[in-house]
Design a protein around this motif. Structure first.
Motif, PDB file in Angstrom:
ATOM      1  N   ALA A 137      36.421  37.130  47.213  1.00 26.85           N
ATOM      2  CA  ALA A 137      36.081  38.234  46.311  1.00 26.85           C
ATOM      3  C   ALA A 137      35.806  39.489  47.134  1.00 26.85           C
ATOM      4  N   ARG A 138      36.077  40.624  46.522  1.00 31.41           N
ATOM      5  CA  ARG A 138      35.741  41.904  47.136  1.00 31.41           C
ATOM      6  C   ARG A 138      34.711  42.588  46.232  1.00 31.41           C
ATOM      7  N   ILE A 139      33.474  42.562  46.649  1.00 32.37           N
ATOM      8  CA  ILE A 139      32.388  43.109  45.840  1.00 32.37           C
ATOM      9  C   ILE A 139      32.427  44.631  45.898  1.00 32.37           C
ATOM     10  N   ASP A 140      32.520  45.252  44.743  1.00 29.29           N
ATOM     11  CA  ASP A 140      32.693  46.703  44.642  1.00 29.29           C
ATOM     12  C   ASP A 140      31.340  47.399  44.739  1.00 29.29           C
ATOM     13  N   THR A 141      30.863  47.561  45.961  1.00 34.99           N
ATOM     14  CA  THR A 141      29.531  48.139  46.176  1.00 34.99           C
ATOM     15  C   THR A 141      29.466  49.629  45.869  1.00 34.99           C
ATOM     16  N   GLY A 142      30.620  50.278  45.763  1.00 34.11           N
ATOM     17  CA  GLY A 142      30.625  51.712  45.460  1.00 34.11           C
ATOM     18  C   GLY A 142      30.799  52.037  43.995  1.00 34.11           C
ATOM     19  N   ARG A 143      30.851  51.010  43.153  1.00 33.32           N
ATOM     20  CA  ARG A 143      31.160  51.254  41.742  1.00 33.32           C
ATOM     21  C   ARG A 143      30.091  52.080  41.041  1.00 33.32           C
ATOM     22  N   LYS A 144      28.831  51.813  41.321  1.00 31.25           N
ATOM     23  CA  LYS A 144      27.766  52.549  40.642  1.00 31.25           C
ATOM     24  C   LYS A 144      27.804  54.028  40.993  1.00 31.25           C
ATOM     25  N   GLU A 145      28.103  54.334  42.259  1.00 27.70           N
ATOM     26  CA  GLU A 145      28.193  55.740  42.666  1.00 27.70           C
ATOM     27  C   GLU A 145      29.363  56.435  41.978  1.00 27.70           C
ATOM     28  N   ARG A 146      30.484  55.711  41.818  1.00 30.93           N
ATOM     29  CA  ARG A 146      31.669  56.304  41.193  1.00 30.93           C
ATOM     30  C   ARG A 146      31.536  56.436  39.693  1.00 30.93           C
ATOM     31  N   THR A 147      30.994  55.393  39.043  1.00 28.96           N
ATOM     32  CA  THR A 147      31.062  55.305  37.587  1.00 28.96           C
ATOM     33  C   THR A 147      29.718  55.331  36.883  1.00 28.96           C
ATOM     34  N   GLY A 148      28.637  55.168  37.640  1.00 27.47           N
ATOM     35  CA  GLY A 148      27.312  55.131  37.027  1.00 27.47           C
ATOM     36  C   GLY A 148      26.847  53.741  36.656  1.00 27.47           C
ATOM     37  N   PHE A 149      27.710  52.737  36.878  1.00 25.59           N
ATOM     38  CA  PHE A 149      27.385  51.360  36.512  1.00 25.59           C
ATOM     39  C   PHE A 149      27.759  50.429  37.657  1.00 25.59           C
ATOM     40  N   ALA A 150      26.841  49.562  38.031  1.00 25.33           N
ATOM     41  CA  ALA A 150      27.143  48.578  39.058  1.00 25.33           C
ATOM     42  C   ALA A 150      28.109  47.526  38.508  1.00 25.33           C
ATOM     43  N   GLU A 151      28.727  46.781  39.411  1.00 25.69           N
ATOM     44  CA  GLU A 151      29.669  45.742  39.009  1.00 25.69           C
ATOM     45  C   GLU A 151      28.969  44.650  38.201  1.00 25.69           C
ATOM     46  N   VAL A 152      29.621  44.211  37.144  1.00 30.62           N
ATOM     47  CA  VAL A 152      29.140  43.127  36.285  1.00 30.62           C
ATOM     48  C   VAL A 152      30.020  41.905  36.515  1.00 30.62           C
ATOM     49  N   ILE A 153      29.429  40.719  36.443  1.00 28.70           N
ATOM     50  CA  ILE A 153      30.145  39.482  36.748  1.00 28.70           C
ATOM     51  C   ILE A 153      30.586  38.787  35.463  1.00 28.70           C
ATOM     52  N   PHE A 154      31.861  38.527  35.354  1.00 24.73           N
ATOM     53  CA  PHE A 154      32.392  37.677  34.285  1.00 24.73           C
ATOM     54  C   PHE A 154      32.336  36.252  34.824  1.00 24.73           C
ATOM     55  N   CYS A 155      31.436  35.446  34.277  1.00 32.20           N
ATOM     56  CA  CYS A 155      31.119  34.144  34.866  1.00 32.20           C
ATOM     57  C   CYS A 155      32.115  33.044  34.513  1.00 32.20           C
ATOM     58  N   GLN A 156      32.677  33.119  33.354  1.00 30.22           N
ATOM     59  CA  GLN A 156      33.544  32.045  32.861  1.00 30.22           C
ATOM     60  C   GLN A 156      34.696  31.772  33.827  1.00 30.22           C
ATOM     61  N   GLY A 157      34.870  30.512  34.188  1.00 29.48           N
ATOM     62  CA  GLY A 157      35.991  30.121  35.024  1.00 29.48           C
ATOM     63  C   GLY A 157      35.767  30.239  36.521  1.00 29.48           C
ATOM     64  N   LYS A 158      34.645  30.797  36.954  1.00 28.11           N
ATOM     65  CA  LYS A 158      34.399  30.947  38.383  1.00 28.11           C
ATOM     66  C   LYS A 158      33.887  29.639  38.995  1.00 28.11           C
ATOM     67  N   ALA A 159      34.367  29.332  40.173  1.00 25.21           N
ATOM     68  CA  ALA A 159      33.885  28.163  40.896  1.00 25.21           C
ATOM     69  C   ALA A 159      32.408  28.337  41.243  1.00 25.21           C
ATOM     70  N   ASP A 160      31.670  27.242  41.249  1.00 24.34           N
ATOM     71  CA  ASP A 160      30.226  27.306  41.482  1.00 24.34           C
ATOM     72  C   ASP A 160      29.883  28.025  42.779  1.00 24.34           C
ATOM     73  N   GLU A 161      30.549  27.679  43.858  1.00 27.27           N
ATOM     74  CA  GLU A 161      30.243  28.285  45.155  1.00 27.27           C
ATOM     75  C   GLU A 161      30.474  29.790  45.124  1.00 27.27           C
ATOM     76  N   TYR A 162      31.578  30.212  44.495  1.00 27.19           N
ATOM     77  CA  TYR A 162      31.875  31.638  44.414  1.00 27.19           C
ATOM     78  C   TYR A 162      30.840  32.352  43.555  1.00 27.19           C
ATOM     79  N   LEU A 163      30.483  31.741  42.440  1.00 24.52           N
ATOM     80  CA  LEU A 163      29.532  32.362  41.514  1.00 24.52           C
ATOM     81  C   LEU A 163      28.201  32.627  42.194  1.00 24.52           C
ATOM     82  N   VAL A 164      27.687  31.645  42.892  1.00 30.38           N
ATOM     83  CA  VAL A 164      26.396  31.787  43.566  1.00 30.38           C
ATOM     84  C   VAL A 164      26.446  32.909  44.600  1.00 30.38           C
TER      85      VAL A 164
END
Length: 226
Positions: A11-38
């Motif tokens: 995964a590439r965590i979008d750490t600059g999203r809040k600065e660009r858009t005003g909202f931090a990245e939100v996680i869509f949990c459905q279908g994600k592997a446990d290790e990745y989700l954590v």
């Protein structure tokens, strides 16, 4: 454009999203592997001090609370989150739903808007089959900066509200209904063909998308885009 992200391999965590858009990245949990989700939850929490996930299962909640003990979960909306305690709520967003069966989508919308700092008022079970219930709350709903209208079956609620208020209406069709509702397609078609003005429509069951857009409208109305 500056590439503000953290490459975790999977995964590439979008750490600059809040600065660009005003909202931090939100996680869509459905279908994600446990290790990745954590690992994604832990990284966003470390970056932002809070984290918000949609479409989470109770099993995913049980997994995550082993790593983030104070994380919370709502089984109705399927939202899982860890939020800061010093939230300031602004504006006025009305979240309406036609029937009790639509609350799972309405709550996803309401809790999304609240997480991003919107002051939300809920008006549930105000569908058109008992329209007096809606009309009884008309003035309160009309005072909102924007209105989210959530409905399954034939999806008429958005059109009725659109004819009663002066501010934008975000219509959310739900998959609630009998066979010919076609999993929300009937409500979707009703909403996008509405003769009422000022209605925009998001995808079937997309409470998150409605809550996000309502927050943007609410911030503009309050003159606060931070």
């Amino acid at each position: 454009m500056k590439n503000d992200y953290v490459d975790m391999g999977f995964a590439r965590i979008d750490t600059g999203r809040k600065e660009r858009t005003g909202f931090a990245e939100v996680i869509f949990c459905q279908g994600k592997a446990d290790e990745y989700l954590v690992k994604i939850f832990q990284r966003i929490l470390a970056e932002e001090g809070e984290v918000f996930g949609t479409r989470a299962s109770e099993a995913q909640y049980d997994l995550l609370k082993g790593y983030i003990p104070d994380i919370s979960y709502d089984p109705v909306s399927r939202i899982i989150k860890f939020e800061k305690q010093d939230h300031d709520y602004i504006g006025n967003i009305a979240v309406c739903c036609a029937g009790t069966a639509d609350i799972f989508v309405a709550e996803e919308a309401a809790q999304t808007a609240e997480f991003f700092g919107g002051r939300v008022h809920r008006f549930f079970d105000v569908g058109v089959s008992g329209i007096h219930r809606l009309l009884d709350k008309q003035q309160e709903i009309a005072s909102a900066n924007c209105v989210i209208a959530v409905a399954g079956m034939e999806g008429a609620l958005a059109s009725v509200i659109g004819g009663l208020v002066k501010n934008p209406v975000i219509a959310v069709p739900t998959s609630v209904g009998y066979g010919a509702s076609m999993g929300g397609l009937s409500a979707l078609l009703t909403m996008i063909n509405s003769c009422a003005n000022g209605i925009a429509v998001v995808n079937i069951d997309n409470g998150y998308g409605a809550g996000y857009m309502a927050t943007q409208i609410n911030r503009l109305a309050q003159g606060n885009m931070e």
